[in-house]
Enzyme design. Structure first.
Site, PDB file in Angstrom:
ATOM      1  N   ASN A   7       0.865  -1.186   0.000  1.00  0.00           N
ATOM      2  CA  ASN A   7       0.000   0.000   0.000  1.00  0.00           C
ATOM      3  C   ASN A   7       0.897   1.230   0.000  1.00  0.00           C
ATOM      4  O   ASN A   7       1.441   1.611   1.034  1.00  0.00           O
ATOM      5  CB  ASN A   7      -0.900  -0.025   1.251  1.00  0.00           C
ATOM      6  CG  ASN A   7      -1.739   1.239   1.380  1.00  0.00           C
ATOM      7  OD1 ASN A   7      -1.864   2.016   0.433  1.00  0.00           O
ATOM      8  ND2 ASN A   7      -2.314   1.457   2.554  1.00  0.00           N
ATOM      9  N   TRP A   8       1.044   1.813  -1.174  1.00  0.00           N
ATOM     10  CA  TRP A   8       1.959   2.962  -1.303  1.00  0.00           C
ATOM     11  C   TRP A   8       1.332   4.261  -0.799  1.00  0.00           C
ATOM     12  O   TRP A   8       1.992   5.303  -0.775  1.00  0.00           O
ATOM     13  CB  TRP A   8       2.396   3.117  -2.768  1.00  0.00           C
ATOM     14  CG  TRP A   8       3.257   1.989  -3.266  1.00  0.00           C
ATOM     15  CD1 TRP A   8       3.807   0.986  -2.513  1.00  0.00           C
ATOM     16  CD2 TRP A   8       3.680   1.748  -4.611  1.00  0.00           C
ATOM     17  NE1 TRP A   8       4.536   0.134  -3.312  1.00  0.00           N
ATOM     18  CE2 TRP A   8       4.478   0.586  -4.606  1.00  0.00           C
ATOM     19  CE3 TRP A   8       3.460   2.405  -5.832  1.00  0.00           C
ATOM     20  CZ2 TRP A   8       5.055   0.062  -5.762  1.00  0.00           C
ATOM     21  CZ3 TRP A   8       4.029   1.893  -6.984  1.00  0.00           C
ATOM     22  CH2 TRP A   8       4.817   0.730  -6.957  1.00  0.00           C
ATOM     23  N   LYS A   9       0.070   4.214  -0.449  1.00  0.00           N
ATOM     24  CA  LYS A   9      -0.645   5.388   0.090  1.00  0.00           C
ATOM     25  C   LYS A   9      -0.449   6.605  -0.838  1.00  0.00           C
ATOM     26  O   LYS A   9      -0.417   6.438  -2.055  1.00  0.00           O
ATOM     27  CB  LYS A   9      -0.188   5.685   1.521  1.00  0.00           C
ATOM     28  CG  LYS A   9      -0.211   4.457   2.429  1.00  0.00           C
ATOM     29  CD  LYS A   9      -0.121   4.811   3.885  1.00  0.00           C
ATOM     30  CE  LYS A   9       0.003   3.552   4.706  1.00  0.00           C
ATOM     31  NZ  LYS A   9      -0.146   3.762   6.125  1.00  0.00           N
ATOM     32  N   HIS A  94      -9.712   1.278   5.032  1.00  0.00           N
ATOM     33  CA  HIS A  94      -8.432   1.514   5.718  1.00  0.00           C
ATOM     34  C   HIS A  94      -8.669   2.474   6.886  1.00  0.00           C
ATOM     35  O   HIS A  94      -9.457   3.415   6.769  1.00  0.00           O
ATOM     36  CB  HIS A  94      -7.398   2.096   4.741  1.00  0.00           C
ATOM     37  CG  HIS A  94      -6.018   2.073   5.306  1.00  0.00           C
ATOM     38  ND1 HIS A  94      -5.585   3.007   6.223  1.00  0.00           N
ATOM     39  CD2 HIS A  94      -4.984   1.221   5.117  1.00  0.00           C
ATOM     40  CE1 HIS A  94      -4.334   2.727   6.561  1.00  0.00           C
ATOM     41  NE2 HIS A  94      -3.942   1.642   5.906  1.00  0.00           N
ATOM     42  N   GLU A  96      -7.070   4.864   8.022  1.00  0.00           N
ATOM     43  CA  GLU A  96      -6.816   6.291   7.754  1.00  0.00           C
ATOM     44  C   GLU A  96      -8.060   6.940   7.141  1.00  0.00           C
ATOM     45  O   GLU A  96      -8.341   8.111   7.391  1.00  0.00           O
ATOM     46  CB  GLU A  96      -5.585   6.438   6.838  1.00  0.00           C
ATOM     47  CG  GLU A  96      -4.299   6.135   7.601  1.00  0.00           C
ATOM     48  CD  GLU A  96      -3.140   5.681   6.737  1.00  0.00           C
ATOM     49  OE1 GLU A  96      -3.216   5.757   5.505  1.00  0.00           O
ATOM     50  OE2 GLU A  96      -2.132   5.226   7.330  1.00  0.00           O
ATOM     51  N   GLU A 166      -5.633  -4.889  10.926  1.00  0.00           N
ATOM     52  CA  GLU A 166      -4.667  -3.800  11.059  1.00  0.00           C
ATOM     53  C   GLU A 166      -4.972  -2.999  12.320  1.00  0.00           C
ATOM     54  O   GLU A 166      -5.740  -2.018  12.268  1.00  0.00           O
ATOM     55  CB  GLU A 166      -4.748  -2.870   9.844  1.00  0.00           C
ATOM     56  CG  GLU A 166      -4.418  -3.535   8.532  1.00  0.00           C
ATOM     57  CD  GLU A 166      -3.791  -2.549   7.562  1.00  0.00           C
ATOM     58  OE1 GLU A 166      -2.668  -2.784   7.135  1.00  0.00           O
ATOM     59  OE2 GLU A 166      -4.424  -1.514   7.266  1.00  0.00           O
ATOM     60  N   GLY A 172       1.996   2.354  11.040  1.00  0.00           N
ATOM     61  CA  GLY A 172       2.938   3.467  10.906  1.00  0.00           C
ATOM     62  C   GLY A 172       3.613   3.864  12.206  1.00  0.00           C
ATOM     63  O   GLY A 172       4.262   4.911  12.272  1.00  0.00           O
ATOM     64  N   SER A 212       3.088  -1.894  10.755  1.00  0.00           N
ATOM     65  CA  SER A 212       4.535  -1.861  11.023  1.00  0.00           C
ATOM     66  C   SER A 212       5.232  -3.173  10.687  1.00  0.00           C
ATOM     67  O   SER A 212       6.125  -3.629  11.414  1.00  0.00           O
ATOM     68  CB  SER A 212       4.802  -1.462  12.482  1.00  0.00           C
ATOM     69  OG  SER A 212       4.346  -0.147  12.724  1.00  0.00           O
ATOM     70  N   GLY A 233       2.533  -0.984   4.524  1.00  0.00           N
ATOM     71  CA  GLY A 233       2.490   0.435   4.168  1.00  0.00           C
ATOM     72  C   GLY A 233       3.900   0.986   4.013  1.00  0.00           C
ATOM     73  O   GLY A 233       4.534   0.869   2.967  1.00  0.00           O
ATOM     74  N   GLY A 234       4.411   1.573   5.084  1.00  0.00           N
ATOM     75  CA  GLY A 234       5.709   2.261   5.060  1.00  0.00           C
ATOM     76  C   GLY A 234       6.832   1.459   4.419  1.00  0.00           C
ATOM     77  O   GLY A 234       7.584   1.991   3.590  1.00  0.00           O
TER      78      GLY A 234
HETATM   79  C1  PEP Z   1      -1.129   0.356   6.329  1.00  0.00           C
HETATM   80  O1  PEP Z   1      -1.250   1.566   6.246  1.00  0.00           O
HETATM   81  O2  PEP Z   1      -1.959  -0.408   5.821  1.00  0.00           O
HETATM   82  C2  PEP Z   1       0.031  -0.163   7.026  1.00  0.00           C
HETATM   83  C3  PEP Z   1       0.026  -1.407   7.378  1.00  0.00           C
HETATM   84  O3  PEP Z   1       1.033   0.751   7.254  1.00  0.00           O
HETATM   85  P1  PEP Z   1       2.443   0.448   7.922  1.00  0.00           P
HETATM   86  O4  PEP Z   1       2.967  -0.817   7.320  1.00  0.00           O
HETATM   87  O5  PEP Z   1       3.275   1.622   7.611  1.00  0.00           O
HETATM   88  O6  PEP Z   1       2.197   0.283   9.393  1.00  0.00           O
END
Ligand code: PEP
Length: 259
Positions: A7-9, A94, A96, A166, A172, A212, A233-234
Site C-alpha cells: 500500500n503505497w498510500k 483503511h 486512515e 490492522e 505506521g 509496522s 504500508g511504510g
Molecule cells: C497500512 O497503512 O496499511 C500499514 C500497514 O502501514 P504500515 O505498514 O506503515 O504500518
C-alpha cells in the site's frame, strides 16, 4: 499461499511509482517460489504501473473506490474506471479513511458488496484503537466491524475476499502487534468469518496482518498458519525492506513445500 500487498498510500507520484514498481518486481527475481503480490499505487499512477507489471504475476490494486456505478460523485473513482486500468483488488475501510474521512462500517459494506458484484477482490481492513485494546474490547470491535461491513454480502463460486487485521496503534507506529496477539486475533476473525460464511470453501477468504511490518518481523508473522499474508504500508516504499518481506514470504512457502 501467502500474499504480500503493498500500500503505497499518497507517498509516491507517477515517476516514483514507475521506479518503485520496477524495483518491486526485482524483489521477486531469482526465487523458486514467490508469494502473490498486489501493488496498490495512488490512482494517478495506475496506468503507468500497469505497464511495468504487465508481464509479471503481480496484480494491481487500488486504495479506495466508490460504491456508486457512475454519476455526479465529484472526486470519486468507480470500479469500472479502475477496471479500465487493470485493477483487480481494492483496499476498503483503511483506518486512515475511517479516522480522517469519516468512513463508516455502513459505507464500507456498500463498497465491499459493490466490488464483489463487479468481480473484483476487496481487501477489507479492520482494526481496534489502543484504547479499545487496553479496555479489553478488541475482539468486540473487530466482530462489530466485520458483521456490519459484511452484512448481506454473498460470496459466489469465483469470489475472493481478503480481510486485513490492522490494529490502528500498529499502523505506521513502528510498534507491530506481537505474533501472539496477531495469531489470537486471526483465530478470532476466522471464527467470525466461519459464522458469516459457513459455506465458504478453503482459500476463498484470506486473513492478512498489517501494521509496522518490516523485513525484520515479516518471517515471524508469515510462518504462522493463521497469517495468510501481510499488508505493508511504510516498508513497501523502501525497497531494501520490501525485498526482505517478499524474501520472508518466499522462505515460508519453500519451507512448506519441503515439509
Ligand atoms: C497500512 O497503512 O496499511 C500499514 C500497514 O502501514 P504500515 O505498514 O506503515 O504500518
Amino acid at each position: 499461499m501467502k500474499t504480500v500487498i503493498a500500500n503505497w498510500k499518497m507517498n509516491v507520484g507517477v515517476r516514483e511509482s514507475v521506479a518503485l514498481a520496477r524495483g518491486t518486481l526485482l524483489t521477486l527475481r531469482g526465487r523458486k517460489t514467490i508469494p502473490d503480490l498486489v501493488i496498490c499505487p495512488p490512482d494517478v499512477a495506475l496506468s503507468e504501473v500497469r505497464k511495468v507489471i504487465a508481464r509479471s504475476s503481480a496484480k494491481l490494486g487500488a486504495q479506495n473506490v466508490s460504491w456508486e456505478v457512475s454519476g455526479s460523485h465529484t472526486g470519486e473513482t468507480s470500479t469500472r474506471m479502475l477496471q479500465e486500468f487493470g485493477v483487480t483488488h481494492v483496499i476498503i475501510g483503511h483506518s486512515e479513511r475511517r479516522q480522517h474521512l469519516g468512513e463508516t462500517d455502513e459505507m464500507i459494506q456498500k463498497k465491499v458488496a459493490h466490488v464483489l458484484a463487479e468481480q473484483m477482490i476487496p481487501i477489507l481492513c479492520v482494526g481496534e484503537t489502543k484504547l479499545e485494546r487496553d479496555a479489553g474490547q478488541a475482539q468486540e470491535i473487530i466482530r462489530h466491524q466485520l458483521s456490519v461491513a459484511l452484512q448481506g454480502v454473498r460470496l459466489r463460486g469465483g469470489d475472493k475476499l481478503f480481510v486485513a487485521y490492522e490494529p490502528i496503534w500498529a499502523i505506521g507506529s513502528g510498534e507491530p502487534a506481537s505474533v501472539g496477539e496477531v495469531v489470537e486475533m486471526h483465530r478470532f476473525i476466522d471464527s467470525v468469518l466461519t459464522q458469516l460464511f459457513p459455506d465458504a470453501p478453503e482459500g476463498q477468504i484470506s486473513v492478512l496482518y498489517g501494521g509496522s511490518v518490516t523485513g525484520e518481523n515479516a518471517y515471524g508473522l508469515l510462518r504462522e498458519t493463521e497469517v495468510d499474508g501481510v499488508l505493508v504500508g511504510g516498508a513497501s516504499v523502501k525497497l531494501n525492506q520490501f525485498k526482505d518481506i517478499v524474501g520472508a514470504a518466499a522462505e515460508v512457502l519453500e519451507a512448506q513445500q519441503t515439509a
